[in-house]
Design a protein around this motif. Structure first.
Motif, PDB file in Angstrom:
ATOM      1  N   VAL A  15      14.588  -0.680  51.526  1.00  0.00           N
ATOM      2  CA  VAL A  15      12.762  -0.227  51.167  1.00  0.00           C
ATOM      3  C   VAL A  15      12.959  -1.099  50.255  1.00  0.00           C
ATOM      4  CG1 VAL A  15      13.286   2.921  51.487  1.00  0.00           C
ATOM      5  CG2 VAL A  15      14.298   1.451  49.002  1.00  0.00           C
ATOM      6  N   ASP A  16      13.232  -1.445  49.124  1.00  0.00           N
ATOM      7  CA  ASP A  16      13.343  -2.121  48.504  1.00  0.00           C
ATOM      8  C   ASP A  16      12.277  -3.943  48.041  1.00  0.00           C
ATOM      9  OD1 ASP A  16      12.472  -3.836  45.481  1.00  0.00           O
ATOM     10  OD2 ASP A  16      14.696  -3.323  44.372  1.00  0.00           O
ATOM     11  N   PHE A  17      11.284  -3.807  48.943  1.00  0.00           N
ATOM     12  CA  PHE A  17      10.598  -4.896  49.906  1.00  0.00           C
ATOM     13  C   PHE A  17       9.526  -5.784  49.463  1.00  0.00           C
ATOM     14  CE2 PHE A  17      11.583  -2.786  53.183  1.00  0.00           C
ATOM     15  CZ  PHE A  17      10.515  -3.127  53.891  1.00  0.00           C
ATOM     16  N   PRO A  26      11.438  -1.602  59.545  1.00  0.00           N
ATOM     17  CA  PRO A  26      10.438  -0.922  60.110  1.00  0.00           C
ATOM     18  C   PRO A  26       9.782  -0.180  58.669  1.00  0.00           C
ATOM     19  CG  PRO A  26      12.928  -1.008  60.717  1.00  0.00           C
ATOM     20  CD  PRO A  26      12.603  -2.086  59.741  1.00  0.00           C
ATOM     21  N   LEU A  27       8.841   1.085  59.318  1.00  0.00           N
ATOM     22  CA  LEU A  27       8.296   1.568  58.032  1.00  0.00           C
ATOM     23  C   LEU A  27       8.982   2.510  57.548  1.00  0.00           C
ATOM     24  CD1 LEU A  27       5.154   2.819  60.010  1.00  0.00           C
ATOM     25  CD2 LEU A  27       4.956   0.753  58.483  1.00  0.00           C
ATOM     26  N   ARG A  28       9.097   2.466  55.715  1.00  0.00           N
ATOM     27  CA  ARG A  28      10.145   3.073  55.097  1.00  0.00           C
ATOM     28  C   ARG A  28       9.388   4.492  54.635  1.00  0.00           C
ATOM     29  NH1 ARG A  28       8.830  -1.354  50.975  1.00  0.00           N
ATOM     30  NH2 ARG A  28       6.501  -1.132  51.993  1.00  0.00           N
ATOM     31  N   PRO A  29      10.022   5.524  54.964  1.00  0.00           N
ATOM     32  CA  PRO A  29      10.143   7.223  54.312  1.00  0.00           C
ATOM     33  C   PRO A  29       9.203   7.385  53.814  1.00  0.00           C
ATOM     34  CG  PRO A  29      12.332   6.629  54.263  1.00  0.00           C
ATOM     35  CD  PRO A  29      11.627   5.516  54.956  1.00  0.00           C
ATOM     36  N   ASP A  69       2.777   6.153  53.079  1.00  0.00           N
ATOM     37  CA  ASP A  69       4.176   7.314  52.729  1.00  0.00           C
ATOM     38  C   ASP A  69       5.023   5.645  52.685  1.00  0.00           C
ATOM     39  OD1 ASP A  69       4.118   9.283  53.120  1.00  0.00           O
ATOM     40  OD2 ASP A  69       4.863   9.711  55.279  1.00  0.00           O
ATOM     41  N   ASP A  70       5.063   4.569  53.336  1.00  0.00           N
ATOM     42  CA  ASP A  70       5.536   3.200  53.862  1.00  0.00           C
ATOM     43  C   ASP A  70       4.704   2.368  52.475  1.00  0.00           C
ATOM     44  OD1 ASP A  70       7.107   0.624  54.585  1.00  0.00           O
ATOM     45  OD2 ASP A  70       5.347   0.124  54.062  1.00  0.00           O
ATOM     46  N   TYR A  71       3.804   2.429  51.706  1.00  0.00           N
ATOM     47  CA  TYR A  71       3.218   1.830  49.950  1.00  0.00           C
ATOM     48  C   TYR A  71       3.767   2.585  49.370  1.00  0.00           C
ATOM     49  CZ  TYR A  71       1.664  -2.300  52.622  1.00  0.00           C
ATOM     50  OH  TYR A  71       1.453  -3.623  53.452  1.00  0.00           O
ATOM     51  N   GLU A  77       1.029  -6.064  46.239  1.00  0.00           N
ATOM     52  CA  GLU A  77       1.852  -6.456  46.618  1.00  0.00           C
ATOM     53  C   GLU A  77       1.110  -8.594  46.459  1.00  0.00           C
ATOM     54  OE1 GLU A  77       0.713  -6.275  50.903  1.00  0.00           O
ATOM     55  OE2 GLU A  77      -1.327  -6.636  51.076  1.00  0.00           O
ATOM     56  N   HIS A  78      -0.105  -8.431  46.060  1.00  0.00           N
ATOM     57  CA  HIS A  78      -0.456  -9.881  45.867  1.00  0.00           C
ATOM     58  C   HIS A  78      -0.387 -10.463  43.950  1.00  0.00           C
ATOM     59  CE1 HIS A  78      -2.460 -11.149  49.166  1.00  0.00           C
ATOM     60  NE2 HIS A  78      -3.315  -9.987  49.231  1.00  0.00           N
ATOM     61  N   MET A  79       0.279  -9.141  43.728  1.00  0.00           N
ATOM     62  CA  MET A  79       0.272  -9.531  41.321  1.00  0.00           C
ATOM     63  C   MET A  79       1.598  -9.434  42.043  1.00  0.00           C
ATOM     64  SD  MET A  79      -2.070  -9.419  39.803  1.00  0.00           S
ATOM     65  CE  MET A  79      -3.827  -9.414  39.321  1.00  0.00           C
ATOM     66  N   VAL A  80       2.473  -9.006  42.547  1.00  0.00           N
ATOM     67  CA  VAL A  80       4.466  -9.077  41.696  1.00  0.00           C
ATOM     68  C   VAL A  80       4.483 -10.743  40.991  1.00  0.00           C
ATOM     69  CG1 VAL A  80       4.934  -8.834  44.673  1.00  0.00           C
ATOM     70  CG2 VAL A  80       6.680  -8.067  42.949  1.00  0.00           C
ATOM     71  N   GLY A  81       4.095 -11.440  42.499  1.00  0.00           N
ATOM     72  CA  GLY A  81       5.231 -12.430  42.077  1.00  0.00           C
ATOM     73  C   GLY A  81       3.789 -14.039  40.754  1.00  0.00           C
TER      74      GLY A  81
END
Length: 462
Positions: A15-17, A26-29, A69-71, A77-81
């Motif tokens: 889940v940590d990605f 796969p989609l995360r629950p 749910d996944d997100y 996603e663009h700020m993590v870097g």
């Protein structure tokens, strides 16, 4: 590390990605700590969305709900870097690069780190991915919400801060409203005023750039909270400031017109589509990913219905947040540059004023019972205010205001002065100028840099 409950085991590596880097996983629950529908959100959802959709059917599992749910498991996603770069380069060097790229363009930076190149490619192309003519029509429609509906949504913001699970936890744990209240309040009010200016669609404008600064601040704070709270809390609740919640930030501009609609000032299909384009643009500027972009207005309402249904229960910081967010200090901040008699009046009747302009309007959509639950244990608890009566009064005034606006909509002409002010963003500019004067009077810097050194989690509470 793993967590095991009634559902199958959840492992950290599953889940940590960042979904953007692993699109085929796969989609995360939904995180197990979020897997319930708290009853406090139902009345609001029925009031706001019940005229458009079946609010219960649309929270049943579907592609729309599974992607949201996944997100819940990740941040922007663009700020993590960029947050990685802040830790690698140090906050001073990283902030200097960020500000130069933001205000002068990434091409002005010599040998820019790849994380910054990636972010600014995204930001530079963002306006071009939307129908800006439709989005501008949506902005004008949002600006045309009645004063009563706008007041309801401002009260909503207070309620949401205190009562939403992730927002109240993150806001309470970082302590900014409690420890640095005036600056946090002014920066927040200022950036939301920027959103309704026409310049929000211009990458080079200060309106656009201030939103990106807040977006970075959210990402930095989320990293610090993730470190402070650790893997066990993450595996239960997901990301402290998750991407899915950012959808609500971006859709705030739609909500005022939905309040008007609920009271009888009906939106047409085309108007809803224009508002959806504006809201979707706003959501992506806040940091929501393309995957969560709603294709039309009705799908946006379904998305909001689901995200708000997953708002959860308030954190242990609820009462403290009510005192910090709605305490007399903020009214003193707002009236700081006004004449002495006005300041004295506001100081003397601060709790009554706040109850009338924040709590009672929120009660129009959430109900008086939920307002009482929000203020329980706070400085407002036990003051003896008749919340039900005040909510009924605001509801009657809102109904009257909306009725008058509906009649005005049917006239063959519009007020040219009012339309010009909306088109040019004059009300927002005036509000920003007032906030700037207050900040200057108090020598408060409005730089959005408070969390530049927060990624270690030091100073946060758990």
């Amino acid at each position: 590390m793993t967590v095991t409950g009634e559902r199958s085991e959840i492992r950290l590596e599953d889940v940590d990605f960042n979904r953007r880097e692993h699109p085929d996983k796969p989609l995360r629950p939904i995180p197990p700590g979020r897997d319930h529908f708290a009853p406090q959100w139902r009345r609001m959802r029925e009031f706001m969305f019940g005229d458009w959709i079946d609010i219960d059917k649309e929270v049943e599992p579907s592609d729309l709900t599974r992607w949201r749910d996944d997100y819940f498991w990740q941040g922007d996603e663009h700020m993590v870097g960029v947050v990685d770069a802040f830790e690698r380069l140090g906050h001073r060097e990283a902030r200097a690069i960020f500000e130069q790229a933001l205000t002068r363009g990434i091409d002005s930076v010599k040998n820019p780190p790849p994380e910054f190149v990636d972010l600014f490619e995204h930001l530079d192309s963002l306006p071009g991915r939307f129908d800006l003519a439709a989005a501008e029509r949506g902005r004008m429609l949002a600006m045309g919400a009645t004063m009563s509906a706008t007041t309801v949504i401002r009260g909503w913001a207070v309620y949401e801060t205190a009562m939403t699970g992730d927002i109240s936890a993150a806001t309470g744990a970082t302590g900014r409203f409690a420890d640095d209240g005036p600056r946090r309040f002014i920066e927040t009010a200022r950036v939301f005023a920027q959103f309704v200016r026409p310049e929000i669609f211009d990458r080079r404008s200060d309106a656009f750039q201030d939103v990106v600064r807040v977006r970075l601040m959210h990402a930095l704070a989320s990293r610090g909270l993730r470190r402070k709270w650790g893997d066990r809390v993450y595996l239960k609740f997901g990301e402290p400031i998750p991407v899915t919640s950012l959808l609500g930030f971006g859709s705030g501009m739609l909500l005022g017109r939905l309040v008007d609609h609920a009271f009888g000032r009906k939106l047409t299909h085309d108007q809803l589509e224009d508002l959806a384009e504006y809201s979707s643009y706003s959501g992506q500027l806040w940091g929501a990913p393309e995957k969560l972009r709603s294709p039309n207005g009705l799908e946006l309402i379904k998305s909001l219905n689901y995200v708000l249904a997953r708002g959860g229960d308030p954190s242990p910081w609820r009462a403290e947040l009510v005192d910090a967010v709605a305490g007399p200090e903020h009214l003193r901040t707002l009236t700081g540059t006004l004449p002495g008699p006005v300041k004295k009046f506001a100081a003397k009747y601060a709790t009554q004023i706040t109850t009338n302009i924040a709590f009672a309007p929120a009660g129009v959509v959430f109900g008086a019972e939920q307002i009482r639950a929000m203020i329980e244990g706070s400085m407002y608890d036990g003051l003896g205010y008749d919340i039900e009566r005040r909510v009924r009064t605001v509801e009657r005034l809102t109904r009257l205001n909306v009725r008058l606006a509906t009649l005005a909509d049917r006239l063959p002409f519009a007020n040219p002065i009012r339309e010009h002010r909306k088109r040019t963003g004059a009300p927002a500019r005036e509000r920003i100028a007032m906030l700037d004067r207050i900040a200057a009077d108090r020598q408060i810097p409005l730089t959005f840099t408070h969390h530049d050194r927060s990624t270690t989690g030091e100073g946060f509470t758990g």
